[in-house]
Scaffold this active site. Structure first.
Site, PDB file in Angstrom:
ATOM      1  N   GLY A  10    -111.448 -73.457 -81.302  1.00 62.59           N
ATOM      2  CA  GLY A  10    -110.063 -72.992 -81.350  1.00 62.59           C
ATOM      3  C   GLY A  10    -109.945 -71.501 -81.083  1.00 62.59           C
ATOM      4  O   GLY A  10    -108.991 -71.029 -80.465  1.00 62.59           O
ATOM      5  N   ASN A  11    -110.964 -70.738 -81.536  1.00 67.04           N
ATOM      6  CA  ASN A  11    -110.909 -69.285 -81.367  1.00 67.04           C
ATOM      7  C   ASN A  11    -111.149 -68.844 -79.931  1.00 67.04           C
ATOM      8  O   ASN A  11    -110.920 -67.687 -79.592  1.00 67.04           O
ATOM      9  CB  ASN A  11    -111.919 -68.609 -82.296  1.00 67.04           C
ATOM     10  CG  ASN A  11    -111.436 -68.630 -83.730  1.00 67.04           C
ATOM     11  OD1 ASN A  11    -110.329 -68.216 -84.026  1.00 67.04           O
ATOM     12  ND2 ASN A  11    -112.252 -69.161 -84.619  1.00 67.04           N
ATOM     13  N   LYS A 125    -112.043 -72.068 -95.393  1.00 74.76           N
ATOM     14  CA  LYS A 125    -111.863 -72.252 -93.945  1.00 74.76           C
ATOM     15  C   LYS A 125    -110.807 -71.283 -93.413  1.00 74.76           C
ATOM     16  O   LYS A 125    -109.635 -71.358 -93.799  1.00 74.76           O
ATOM     17  CB  LYS A 125    -111.443 -73.702 -93.699  1.00 74.76           C
ATOM     18  CG  LYS A 125    -110.909 -73.976 -92.326  1.00 74.76           C
ATOM     19  CD  LYS A 125    -112.001 -74.257 -91.330  1.00 74.76           C
ATOM     20  CE  LYS A 125    -111.430 -74.395 -89.939  1.00 74.76           C
ATOM     21  NZ  LYS A 125    -112.435 -74.103 -88.923  1.00 74.76           N
ATOM     22  N   LYS A 208    -113.805 -78.639 -87.529  1.00 79.40           N
ATOM     23  CA  LYS A 208    -113.854 -79.505 -86.347  1.00 79.40           C
ATOM     24  C   LYS A 208    -115.290 -79.770 -85.884  1.00 79.40           C
ATOM     25  O   LYS A 208    -115.567 -80.803 -85.287  1.00 79.40           O
ATOM     26  CB  LYS A 208    -113.013 -78.930 -85.210  1.00 79.40           C
ATOM     27  CG  LYS A 208    -113.575 -77.672 -84.565  1.00 79.40           C
ATOM     28  CD  LYS A 208    -114.185 -77.954 -83.239  1.00 79.40           C
ATOM     29  CE  LYS A 208    -114.925 -76.804 -82.621  1.00 79.40           C
ATOM     30  NZ  LYS A 208    -115.231 -75.589 -83.278  1.00 79.40           N
ATOM     31  N   LYS A 270    -121.304 -75.027 -87.281  1.00 83.12           N
ATOM     32  CA  LYS A 270    -121.795 -75.496 -85.964  1.00 83.12           C
ATOM     33  C   LYS A 270    -123.267 -75.902 -86.063  1.00 83.12           C
ATOM     34  O   LYS A 270    -123.667 -76.943 -85.553  1.00 83.12           O
ATOM     35  CB  LYS A 270    -121.645 -74.408 -84.894  1.00 83.12           C
ATOM     36  CG  LYS A 270    -120.195 -74.058 -84.625  1.00 83.12           C
ATOM     37  CD  LYS A 270    -120.068 -73.018 -83.545  1.00 83.12           C
ATOM     38  CE  LYS A 270    -118.734 -72.323 -83.639  1.00 83.12           C
ATOM     39  NZ  LYS A 270    -117.572 -73.235 -83.754  1.00 83.12           N
TER      40      LYS A 270
END
Ligand code: ADP
Ligand code: MG
Length: 308
Positions: A10-11, A125, A208, A270
């Site tokens: 998203g970033n 988050k 995510k 991640k």
């Protein structure tokens, strides 16, 4: 032919709809050769900045009765539609430019979380834009919300990020793949719902990366590809003695986690997502930047986690 789960960060999608559409259109160009080679593609994406912006747009509901209060699960649902639209349109356009006709579908996706997940007591988050320390302190005082420093880039609001347990629409994702679609699913980590009692939305944002990993595991994918702003994960990140990570084993990845090399809420999920997927399947997991997708299959300038 391989099954590839590709997660967009998203970033890395810019700060507004115009920027996002342009960045996505550029990024999806790298998917064209993968589609042309016959790979099955599932796309997931983050929504940290976007869900924060949507949330912010409804903020006046505290004072203005004309603006309804919009709970976080609904904000995530909106972000799935909004980002999915840009990916769906961008991908269709570039495929068409290359003479490829392919069905593409974005699926509103719900993900089950546990009501008793410890994260509800410890929000971690980051969502929404970055603020200076001064403004973050003011916002904290005024709203009672929590803001923390995010990987040296400024201060951001944090919300609970419970562990994803089950993807409700997984069978639908399989059906769509089997009928020849490129599927965009699990956006923003999915819409968090509690399974207990009734299917109720949870005030949280699921990471995510962990959902993309669960989806890749459920679908028995060959590769989980996590695309973000940086080409490679690093040891001693942000320091002079930083070292870029290439191919590393599961065990090495776990050691580096234990040594604290990856920031919580950004690189840590991640690496954890990559470990989970590789551990449970025979697949490979890659972390790299959005603009380095063309090098993923040959493993150039990427971080890859594999089972020995
Ligand atoms: P996304 O939106 O793609 O999930 P995040 O901002 O959550 O992106 O995570 C990627 C960011 O993690 C990088 O841009 C970088 O600022 C940060 N980061 C934290 N620790 C590391 C590390 N050890 N190596 C590389 N990047 C790191
Ligand atoms: Mg992230």
């Amino acid at each position: 032919m391989s099954k590839l789960v590709i997660a967009f960060g998203g970033n890395a999608l810019g700060n507004n709809p115009k920027e996002q559409q342009a960045l996505i259109k550029k990024a999806v160009k790298n998917i064209v050769p993968l589609v042309a080679d016959g790979h099955e593609i599932i796309i997931s994406h983050g929504n940290g900045p976007q869900v924060g912006i949507i949330n912010l747009a409804f903020e006046d509901s505290y004072e203005n009765p004309d603006i309804p209060y919009m709970p976080l699960p609904e904000c995530t649902a909106m972000s799935q539609g909004y980002i999915g639209y840009h990916i769906q349109k961008g991908l269709r356009d570039v495929l068409e430019e290359n003479g490829i006709t392919k069905k593409i579908a974005t699926l509103v996706t719900q993900v089950v979380v546990d009501k008793n997940d410890p994260s509800f007591k410890h929000p971690s988050k980051p969502v929404g834009p970055f603020y200076s320390k001064k403004i973050a302190e003011k916002l904290m005082q005024e709203s009672g919300e929590i803001y923390i420093e995010d990987a040296g880039r400024g201060y951001r609001k944090v919300v609970a990020s419970p562990k994803p347990i089950e993807i409700i629409e997984i069978a639908t994702i399989k059906d769509l793949l089997n009928s020849g679609h490129i599927v965009i699913a699990g956006g923003g980590g999915g819409i968090p719902i509690y399974k207990q009692n009734e299917a109720k939305g949870a005030s949280a944002v699921i990471d995510k990366d962990l959902v993309a990993s669960l989806m890749a595991t459920n679908l028995k994918a060959d590769m989980l590809i996590i695309l973000t702003k940086v080409k490679q994960a690093e040891l001693n990140y942000g320091k002079e003695n930083a070292i870029k990570l290439g191919k590393i084993t599961l065990e090495e990845a776990q050691t580096y986690i234990n040594e604290g090399h990856f920031a919580a809420g950004s690189m840590l999920p991640k690496i954890q997502a990559a470990i989970n997927f590789v551990d449970e399947t025979n697949g490979r997991a890659i972390i790299t930047s959005l603009d380095n997708l063309q090098n993923v299959l040959i493993g150039k300038n990427v971080t890859e986690i594999y089972k020995k």
